[in-house]
Design an enzyme around this catalytic site. Sequence first.
Site, PDB file in Angstrom:
ATOM      1  CE1 TYR A  37      -4.062   1.574  -0.279  1.00 48.48           C
ATOM      2  CE2 TYR A  37      -3.554   2.647   1.809  1.00 48.48           C
ATOM      3  CZ  TYR A  37      -4.344   2.534   0.679  1.00 48.48           C
ATOM      4  OH  TYR A  37      -5.418   3.366   0.510  1.00 48.48           O
ATOM      5  CE  LYS A  92     -20.267 -20.068 -16.151  1.00 48.06           C
ATOM      6  NZ  LYS A  92     -21.082 -19.152 -16.910  1.00 48.06           N
TER       7      LYS A  92
END
Length: 753
Positions: A37, A92
């Site tokens: 970060y 999925k």
Amino acid sequence: MSKRQDALDYHSTGRKGKIEVITTKPCATSRDLSLAYSPGVAEPCLEIEKNPNDAYKYTAKGNLVAVVSNGTAVLGLGDIGALAGKPVMEGKGVLFKRFADVDVFDIELDTKDPDEIIRTVKLLEPTFGGINLEDIKGPECFYIEEELQKIMNIPVFHDDQHGTAIIANAGLLNALEVIGKKIEDVRIVVNGAGAAGIACANMALTLGAKIENMYLCDSKGVIYKGRTSGMNEYKERLANDTEMRTLDEAMNGADVFFGVSVKGAVTPEMVASMAKDPIIFAMANPDPEITPDEAKAVRDDVIIGTGRSDYNNQVNNVLCFPFLFRGALDTHASAINAEMKMAAVKALAGLAKQDVPDSVRKAYGNVEIKFGREYLIPKPFDPRVLLHVAPAVAQAAVDSGVARRPIDNMERYRESLEALQGRSKEIMRVLINKAKANPKRIVFPEGEDEKVLRAAQILLDERIAIPILLGFKDEIDAKIKELGLDLGNIEIINTMRSDKTDAYTEKLFQDRQRKGVTLAEASRLIKKNRNYYGSMMVKNGDADALLSGVSHHYPDVIRPALEVIGKQEGLSKVHGLYMMVFKKEVVFCADTTVTIEPTAEELAETAILTAHKARYFEVEPRIAMLSFSNFGSTEHPLSLKVKRATALVQEWAPDLVIDGEIQANVALDPDLVARQYPFSRLKGNANVMIFPDLQSGNIAYKLLAKLGGAEAVGPILMGMKKPVHVLQRGDDVADIVNMAAVAVVDAQEASGS
């Protein structure tokens, strides 16, 4: 417990749902945090600002697909809404990850306005490498896909349309081949004019079917020119100039039926009215338009597939979308176009004609699976689908100009896909590539065995080895024909009447006459025990290696080899190892098969030979000499033996990284070593485990295989004068191919080539 409760428990137990996000980089220290970060993350941001394509380099975009739905046409459930459809979209994502290592965010949109869906999905383009539209009702789904394809620069694919069409048409191509009909001549009826039905029809037309032979039907009957009721522009494109009005009329004399409609739409009478050798793909979910049992009760020449796993010829979309997107993502494709879809069709059709691996047969109850009326489409759990479909799609992306990252070396790309399926595939590919560089002759004493013959086909096709089969030629030829193999002019030797039989007999007699073998006994062994004949071939240079044992016990193979070929000069014994392949690492275990109670000298030999073998697999060995003691913590003859063996290795092969005596957990624990044994050369990262005796080694490798989830490659025999390897009873075809590659590389080293 009911199936309903099983399903609810599956989704609700533990962490809720079926997917989670995990990090791919470490974030355990302040330095890690500063890189992940602020401030380190600014660097890739600036690079992407300068070159947007660098997003594929510095972010997950290139392996991330959005599964987008509004829940208006959820599988078998209809319009249940976006939120209720979320479990399907998560599912999925599971399939994408499981079959092709593609990451997914499922995105459920609470709107039925197609333009709102289009605007929303377009705004997602910076995040994803591709868009999978799912469970959106027609005709809106056609419009949404077409518009998104126009305005987006990443692949957009509506799986309900094209996935079903790709798989069903692959099955159609193979069915037509089986019965000897041409696609341009057949009459095709499609029942169900939604997304999948229209896509099936369009794909068949692309493959060569004639529009005048195509009859599309919906709940109102045949879609014909001039019809006004229930029409839209997508149906209109397929309207036939015909007097037929009902499905019954259309089915009379039809060659092919594609069904994506409702249970029971096809009657026995309709099946009876179809042309000779009718092809039926009844894909209504969850129950087909007609079941295979019902259709076959009417006529025995019918070829039928459904969407169900409990029948042959299953049309399952998992055969398509993970691999189609894999190829598209890996080429940074800007679209999934007609060429890429056609490549998937032909890749699936071609794969169904190849010999089916034992791993697939086992997954389906060990039944015979062979190209023909009952096997036109690859099975969903066939691991080869990734290796065939994704490269075909990637190549089509390159050839059609939509690839922004062309793949220069397709063979290397296939190997990278193979590595996705597990570390063992990656490791074995290293050895197979070495074998292919200079294939050697391998004699198989069990020449009539079905698995050996199927393995021989792979060895020939991939140019890994030159198989030689021992056995009766008539029996082997008949078996080859029965299995549908093409082994060309493979050498088959009948040991009873070979022109080498007498010479081998005399040689065996000379070698063993002072060890109790008479001339008559030598003749019997050479003629009737093929392991003796095969060993004599290797000894005399008529073959480069021997591979046997799939139908023999271990001693029945190794005894003839030791008597005829013998161990290397300077070694006390031969030794055996297993390569244990875990998801992220490889560990070599020895001796696991030969020496019951080794001496210190024999343990040292085992360590040096195993280290050498590890380097075959391009693994730099770090050897742990295992014991119940750590560096003298227990003074006992057993631990002292291991300590002496370690010293011998350090003397004989000072370049090797080795330490001992050491307990197994310490050999694998860097923190523990650093705290308590900082002097150790291993640092807690051993990858070669030398066991103090056969009992512990054999038990350990089998526990690792069963409880630790490791894949065992072996046994690999070390120390023979010439290459001999022993198969295990029950080994499958893939095991035989792997061990053949090991034998070839051994033979290359033995011959210096």
